[in-house]
Design an enzyme around this catalytic site. Structure first.
Site, short mmCIF file in Angstrom:
data_model
loop_
_atom_site.label_atom_id
_atom_site.label_comp_id
_atom_site.label_asym_id
_atom_site.label_seq_id
_atom_site.Cartn_x
_atom_site.Cartn_y
_atom_site.Cartn_z
N TYR A 106 -28.21 67.25 44.90
CA TYR A 106 -28.39 68.51 45.60
C TYR A 106 -29.08 68.32 46.95
O TYR A 106 -30.04 67.57 47.07
CB TYR A 106 -29.23 69.47 44.76
CG TYR A 106 -28.54 69.98 43.52
CD1 TYR A 106 -27.32 70.63 43.59
CD2 TYR A 106 -29.13 69.83 42.27
CE1 TYR A 106 -26.69 71.12 42.45
CE2 TYR A 106 -28.51 70.31 41.12
CZ TYR A 106 -27.29 70.95 41.22
OH TYR A 106 -26.67 71.42 40.10
N HIS A 123 -69.77 67.12 25.70
CA HIS A 123 -68.66 66.43 26.37
C HIS A 123 -69.02 66.18 27.83
O HIS A 123 -69.60 67.06 28.49
CB HIS A 123 -67.38 67.26 26.27
CG HIS A 123 -66.13 66.51 26.56
ND1 HIS A 123 -65.84 65.28 26.01
CD2 HIS A 123 -65.06 66.81 27.36
CE1 HIS A 123 -64.66 64.86 26.44
NE2 HIS A 123 -64.17 65.77 27.27
N LYS A 168 -55.38 65.27 19.30
CA LYS A 168 -54.96 66.61 19.70
C LYS A 168 -53.66 66.52 20.51
O LYS A 168 -53.23 65.44 20.93
CB LYS A 168 -56.04 67.29 20.53
CG LYS A 168 -56.34 66.58 21.86
CD LYS A 168 -57.41 67.31 22.65
CE LYS A 168 -57.67 66.59 23.98
NZ LYS A 168 -58.63 67.34 24.82
N ARG A 206 -67.75 74.41 30.08
CA ARG A 206 -66.48 74.82 29.50
C ARG A 206 -66.84 75.38 28.14
O ARG A 206 -67.43 76.46 28.05
CB ARG A 206 -65.54 73.60 29.44
CG ARG A 206 -64.09 73.92 29.46
CD ARG A 206 -63.23 72.65 29.57
NE ARG A 206 -63.54 71.67 28.54
CZ ARG A 206 -62.87 70.53 28.38
NH1 ARG A 206 -61.88 70.23 29.21
NH2 ARG A 206 -63.18 69.69 27.42
N ARG A 236 -65.80 59.22 20.66
CA ARG A 236 -64.58 60.00 20.53
C ARG A 236 -63.51 59.53 21.53
O ARG A 236 -63.19 60.25 22.48
CB ARG A 236 -64.87 61.48 20.77
CG ARG A 236 -65.92 62.12 19.87
CD ARG A 236 -65.97 63.62 20.08
NE ARG A 236 -66.08 63.99 21.48
CZ ARG A 236 -67.22 64.11 22.15
NH1 ARG A 236 -68.38 63.89 21.55
NH2 ARG A 236 -67.22 64.44 23.43
N CYS A 289 -32.45 66.21 39.08
CA CYS A 289 -31.83 67.45 38.62
C CYS A 289 -32.38 67.83 37.24
O CYS A 289 -33.18 67.10 36.65
CB CYS A 289 -30.32 67.28 38.55
SG CYS A 289 -29.58 66.76 40.11
N MET A 290 -31.95 68.96 36.73
CA MET A 290 -32.42 69.41 35.43
C MET A 290 -32.08 68.41 34.33
O MET A 290 -32.89 68.16 33.43
CB MET A 290 -31.84 70.77 35.09
CG MET A 290 -32.38 71.36 33.79
SD MET A 290 -31.62 72.94 33.36
CE MET A 290 -32.14 73.97 34.71
N ASP A 291 -30.90 67.79 34.43
CA ASP A 291 -30.40 66.95 33.34
C ASP A 291 -30.06 65.53 33.77
O ASP A 291 -29.65 64.73 32.93
CB ASP A 291 -29.11 67.54 32.76
CG ASP A 291 -29.18 69.04 32.59
OD1 ASP A 291 -30.01 69.48 31.79
OD2 ASP A 291 -28.42 69.76 33.28
#
Length: 384
Positions: free
Chosen positions: A272, A174, A44, A142, A229, A319-321
């Site tokens: 930053y 489960h 999954k 669940r 599983r 940072c983002m990048d």
């Protein structure tokens, strides 16, 4: 050991080691077969971020008998890719393509009368007998049928089986705390599961049983029943690391490369907020990955990478990048490989380290890594 240079990591790349996947499945299915159990490999969430169809094919060649997914689209995509092995889907709702799943020979979990009606209707509309696994809630609370409605559900399922609409193939549940060996809930759930199976037998059904996830497979041979599983263990991440060595090999390596180098003087700050200031003159390496690529911002000033054969600290905010690596007086050059996490056998950080630092689990790390700017390189053989 040599660098993994079969394909340069130009920005951000997940290297998936199929040799590790095959090794892990062989280990896990070997344990299962000792108890006479089959092995359902869970793929999954795109194979926990490793690539569902790629993992599925490798697993089926290495000892897996079955595959497991959460959603019907996941199941149908595997069928569209030519994977014909037995396949269980367990999380769907009214309006999903149940008929398509039945037509494609996908086994479906049933936890309620409503879902049973959906499956029977799909079987009648397609002219195919649907194979189902009845799920009992033994304490995870669940998915799964509650104990008070279980007897009626198995009776209705037996009636549907007698009418030819369904085949009740298995009863399953489960575990909530299998990754905490010795937790009292494990035995409580196991006893409830045994009772639910007895009720199914009393209704005239003859289903197989499956309960054990990765942790229970490794620590509770008595709970392997007819099928196990494994999920996270397939990918080489140990669900019970404090229980000794289980011979698993992490399959995912997250890597990038140096985009720019520079030297800054003592007293200069980085990124930053200027949270980190260089105590001495130092070389820096800029790496073009950030929180948009799966590097949590909350790891800022709390993690390191493998660069030039050494663990080196990432300094300043993520940072983002981009991230920035402190290299002291060592010379690194543009294009040098940077390993953010991997198996750990070269001294690099691991996904488990990231998880421990963040107070989470390694499942969350690997499943969250496959993103639009991150490529995925599958390597069939171990090149280390």
């Amino acid at each position: 050991m040599s660098r993994m240079n079969e394909r340069p990591a130009r920005r951000a790349d997940l290297r998936i080691d199929l040799a590790a996947i095959r090794h892990n499945v062989a280990v896990l299915s070997g344990h299962a077969s000792e108890s006479g159990a089959r092995t359902m490999v869970v793929v999954k969430s795109d194979g926990y971020g490793h690539g569902a169809s790629t993992v599925a094919e490798a697993a089926l060649r290495s000892g897996a008998d079955w595959l497991g997914v959460a959603s019907i689209p996941e199941a149908l995509e595997l069928r569209e890719r030519g994977i014909s092995a037995p396949l269980l889907c367990w999380l769907y709702q009214h309006g999903d393509d149940v008929a398509g799943a039945v037509r494609a020979g996908v086994d479906l979990s049933v936890s309620s009368e409503t879902r049973l009606r959906d499956v029977v209707a799909a079987a009648e509309s397609t002219g195919h007998t649907a194979r189902i696994h009845l799920k009992i809630d033994t304490g995870l609370h669940r998915n799964g049928a509650p104990a008070e409605s279980w007897e009626r559900l198995v009776a209705l399922a037996a009636k549907a089986e007698a009418g030819g609409a369904v085949e009740v193939f298995a009863v399953w549940s489960h575990l909530a705390c299998a990754d905490e060996p010795g937790h009292p809930s494990i035995d409580t759930q196991a006893e409830r599961f045994r009772h639910a199976h007895e009720q199914a037998l009393a209704a005239g059904l003859r289903p197989l049983r499956h309960l054990a996830n990765s942790a229970a497979l490794l620590t509770r041979p008595d709970l392997r029943f007819d099928m196990v599983r494994p999920g996270i263990a397939v990918y080489g991440l140990d669900p019970v690391p404090r229980q000794g060595e289980h011979g698993l090999r992490p399959a995912m390596t997250f890597r990038s490369s140096v985009a720019l180098t520079k030297r800054i003087a003592a007293g200069e700050s980085v990124s930053y907020g200027h949270n980190w200031t260089a105590p001495t003159d130092t070389n820096l390496a800029l790496v073009p990955v950030g929180y948009a690529d799966g590097v949590p911002r909350s790891l800022s000033d709390r993690f390191s990478v493998l660069l030039g054969g050494k663990r080196r600290p990432v300094v300043g905010r993520v940072c983002m990048d981009q991230i920035v690596v402190r290299c002291d007086d060592d010379q690194v050059v543009e294009g040098d490989e940077v390993v953010l996490f991997g198996p750990g056998d070269r001294g690099e950080p691991t996904a488990a380290e990231w998880a421990e630092e963040l107070g989470t689990i390694h499942y969350e790390i690997v499943t969250g890594m496959y993103r639009p700017r991150v490529t995925r390189t599958v390597v069939a053989e171990d090149t280390l």
